[in-house]
Every structure is written in structure tokens, then in C-alpha cells.
Write a protein that holds these residues in place. Structure first.
Motif, short mmCIF file in Angstrom:
data_model
loop_
_atom_site.label_atom_id
_atom_site.label_comp_id
_atom_site.label_asym_id
_atom_site.label_seq_id
_atom_site.Cartn_x
_atom_site.Cartn_y
_atom_site.Cartn_z
N SER A 118 -4.55 1.02 -10.91
CA SER A 118 -3.86 0.26 -9.87
C SER A 118 -3.22 -0.99 -10.45
O SER A 118 -2.10 -1.36 -10.09
N ALA A 128 0.14 -3.42 -3.07
CA ALA A 128 -1.18 -2.82 -3.31
C ALA A 128 -1.67 -3.19 -4.70
O ALA A 128 -0.96 -3.03 -5.69
N LEU A 129 -2.90 -3.67 -4.75
CA LEU A 129 -3.52 -4.03 -6.04
C LEU A 129 -5.03 -3.97 -5.90
O LEU A 129 -5.62 -4.75 -5.16
N ASP A 130 -5.65 -3.05 -6.61
CA ASP A 130 -7.10 -2.95 -6.66
C ASP A 130 -7.54 -3.35 -8.06
O ASP A 130 -7.37 -2.61 -9.02
N THR A 176 -14.03 -6.66 -11.70
CA THR A 176 -13.07 -7.10 -10.69
C THR A 176 -12.60 -8.53 -10.95
O THR A 176 -11.40 -8.81 -11.03
N CYS A 187 -3.18 -7.11 -2.74
CA CYS A 187 -4.51 -6.85 -2.18
C CYS A 187 -4.88 -5.37 -2.22
O CYS A 187 -4.01 -4.50 -2.18
N ARG A 188 -6.18 -5.12 -2.25
CA ARG A 188 -6.70 -3.76 -2.14
C ARG A 188 -6.57 -3.28 -0.70
O ARG A 188 -6.15 -2.15 -0.45
N ASN A 189 -6.91 -4.13 0.26
CA ASN A 189 -6.83 -3.78 1.68
C ASN A 189 -5.45 -4.16 2.20
O ASN A 189 -5.24 -5.27 2.70
N THR A 224 -16.87 -0.20 -11.55
CA THR A 224 -15.46 -0.03 -11.18
C THR A 224 -15.01 1.38 -11.54
O THR A 224 -15.76 2.16 -12.13
N THR A 261 -3.59 -12.93 -5.50
CA THR A 261 -4.43 -11.74 -5.40
C THR A 261 -5.55 -12.01 -4.39
O THR A 261 -6.02 -13.13 -4.22
N ASP A 279 -9.69 -1.22 -10.52
CA ASP A 279 -9.10 0.03 -11.01
C ASP A 279 -7.91 -0.32 -11.90
O ASP A 279 -6.86 -0.75 -11.40
#
Length: 292
Positions: free
Chosen positions: A74, A66-68, A112, A45-47, A102, A20, A71
Motif C-alpha cells: 500500500s 488510501a494508505l495503509d 506501522t 489514511c487506511r480508513n 503487519t 497520514t 502494508d
């Protein structure tokens, strides 16, 4: 373990490893080293755009998801599409931010760094074949963890204490999970690691004048590179003799730099009553219960 370096890392071909926050800093260096060793690396990753640039440089054995972690929606979406891996590296994090929340209303750092990873690990643990590695920090020593106020709704906010809280919570999660896996007779293990003082972008995103202090500190001999800071994580993630429930960090200068070694930590992290309360609170806040 003495003098362990990337050259000592076993061949990782045939292994799938999720990292992550692998789009920059320690996570990026961890993903790059694992990719060079032959692992199929998932940059969670978020970005995703930044992560894709890193994945493209690693090669065909790197993919982006994708992983935020700020959230839970997500996190659940990632878990729903997760097909399994040998190793999960809980690396992503934020540091010393102004008070923020968050998507689920958690204080941003505990949400987070800890609660996001707690939920992620619990949701996919049944599909992790070998080990979970969770990153803590030397900053766990400044924590003043208040389990009844994890989200800083009653305390006067202190960004550095909040960061320390999140990092001692990560360490407690790793140690508690190790005990639960051991008691369940699972072949999966849980370990923790910290990078010492590694020069990364994380230290320059506090949105305060401390950014300039950290930039200067990153240029001193005290700071090691992000690639060197990733060594304890890489040891924990790949070494055959890395032991369940062990905390690894740099072995020199009070844990600030050097080759991986077994790291010390505050005794409260071994208190079963405190760990149990933290675990139960995390389950309640995230809605995620573990099968161990």
C-alpha cells in the motif's frame, strides 16, 4: 515561539500538505487546522470512508488517498501515484497493541509507526518541497530499543516498550534525516514533534483493561484536547522559524501540555552509531534506500 497558537499560523494557501492518519485524533485536528488556513490537504489514511467524512467537512481543499502503513504494498502504491507536496506529516500510529504482525511480518507498532513511515518518506522525499514532520511521543522515554530484534522475535513482548521503541525510532529517523539533508545541501528539512498528553481515541484501543484507565486519565485536567495536542505538529509544519533537526512539544508540565516549545529527548537519539544502525536496518527491512 512563546505562546504560539493556531492564530499565529501563517496563511497556507498555495501549499499542499499530506497528513497520514488524518481520519481521527491528532491527525484529524492537524488536517482541519491546515485546511482552515487554506492548505490543500491530503488525508492519507487506511480508513478512507472515515477520512472522506473529515475531508467533506474541511471542504473542497481536502482530498483523501488510501494508505495503509502496515502494508508496504500500500505504501508503494501511494508513492507511485504521488505528485508532490510541500509538507509530509508522518502522524499515523497505533499504540500498546497486543503482539501482532503487519502484512510484511513486522511487529505491528514498529511496522506501522516507524517502518511504514520510513518507507513512505524515502519513496516520496524527492517530491517533498519544504519539510517532513515526524511524530514521536513522550513514550520514547520508556523505549528499550533492540535494533537486532526490532520485530520482537526473540524478546518477551511488552506492548508499552514496543510502543516506546517505535516512537524513539521515529525520533531517530527525523534527526538522522535532518543531518543527511543538511549534509546534502538540500532545502528540504526534517523535524519531529510530540503532542504531550492529548486525549485521543488512540489511548483507548489497546484491547486491554488499560483502556479504562486511559479514558479516566483523558478526563483529568492533566490531559489536553487533541486540537491542543496538534499544536507542536502544526508549528513544525508551518512556522517559518521551525528549525531543521529540532524536536517540538508542549512547553509546560514536563512536556505534557501547553504551547509549543523545543523539547528534550534521550541522548541515545543523538548517537550517530545507533542512528546509523537503525537506518541501515530499516533500509534492509523495507527495501527502501534514500537518495540522501
Amino acid at each position: 515561539m512563546s505562546g504560539w497558537s493556531i492564530a499565529d499560523m501563517p496563511d497556507q494557501r498555495g501549499r499542499r500538505i499530506v497528513v497520514t492518519g488524518a481520519n481521527s485524533g491528532l491527525g484529524e485536528q492537524t488536517a482541519r487546522a491546515l485546511g482552515r488556513a487554506g492548505a490543500d490537504v491530503v488525508l492519507a489514511c487506511r480508513n478512507v470512508e472515515k477520512a472522506q467524512r473529515v475531508a467533506d467537512e474541511i471542504g473542497a481543499n481536502a482530498t483523501v488517498a488510501a494508505l495503509d502503513l502496515a502494508d508496504l504494498g500500500s505504501v508503494r502504491a501511494f508513492a507511485d501515484g504521488f505528485e508532490g507536496a510541500d509538507v509530509l506529516v508522518n502522524n499515523a500510529g497505533v499504540m500498546a497493541l497486543p503482539l501482532g504482525r503487519t502484512a510484511d511480518g513486522f511487529e505491528m507498532q514498529i511496522g506501522t509507526n516507524f517502518l511504514g513511515h520510513f518507507a513512505l518518506t524515502g519513496l516520496i522525499l524527492d517530491r517533498i518541497g519544504d519539510r517532513v514532520v515526524t511524530l514521536s511521543s513522550l513514550a520514547h522515554n520508556v523505549a528499550r530499543l533492540d535494533i537486532d530484534d526490532l520485530n520482537w522475535e526473540r524478546r518477551k513482548y511488552n506492548r508499552w516498550v514496543a510502543y516506546g521503541d517505535s516512537k524513539i525510532a521515529d525520533l531517530m529517523m527525523a534527526l538522522e534525516l535532518a543531518d543527511r539533508l543538511r549534509q546534502a545541501g538540500s532545502s528540504t528539512v526534517s523535524l519531529a514533534a510530540h503532542p504531550g498528553y492529548a486525549a485521543t481515541e488512540l489511548q483507548t484501543r489497546t484491547e486491554s483493561p488499560i483502556d479504562w484507565v486511559m479514558k479516566l486519565g483523558n478526563m483529568t485536567p492533566l490531559a489536553q484536547s487533541a486540537s491542543d495536542g496538534a499544536l507542536p505538529t502544526l508549528y513544525a509544519a508551518t512556522a517559518p522559524d521551525a528549525a531543521n533537526g529540532t524536536f517540538y512539544g508542549p512547553g509546560s508540565l514536563g512536556g505534557m501540555r501547553g504551547a509549543p516549545a523545543v523539547a528534550g529527548y534521550r541522548s541515545v537519539a543523538d548517537d550517530p552509531a545507533v542512528r546509523g544502525r537503525l537506518w541501515a536496518t530499516a533500509e534492509e527491512l523495507t527495501g527502501v534506500s534514500y537518495g540522501v
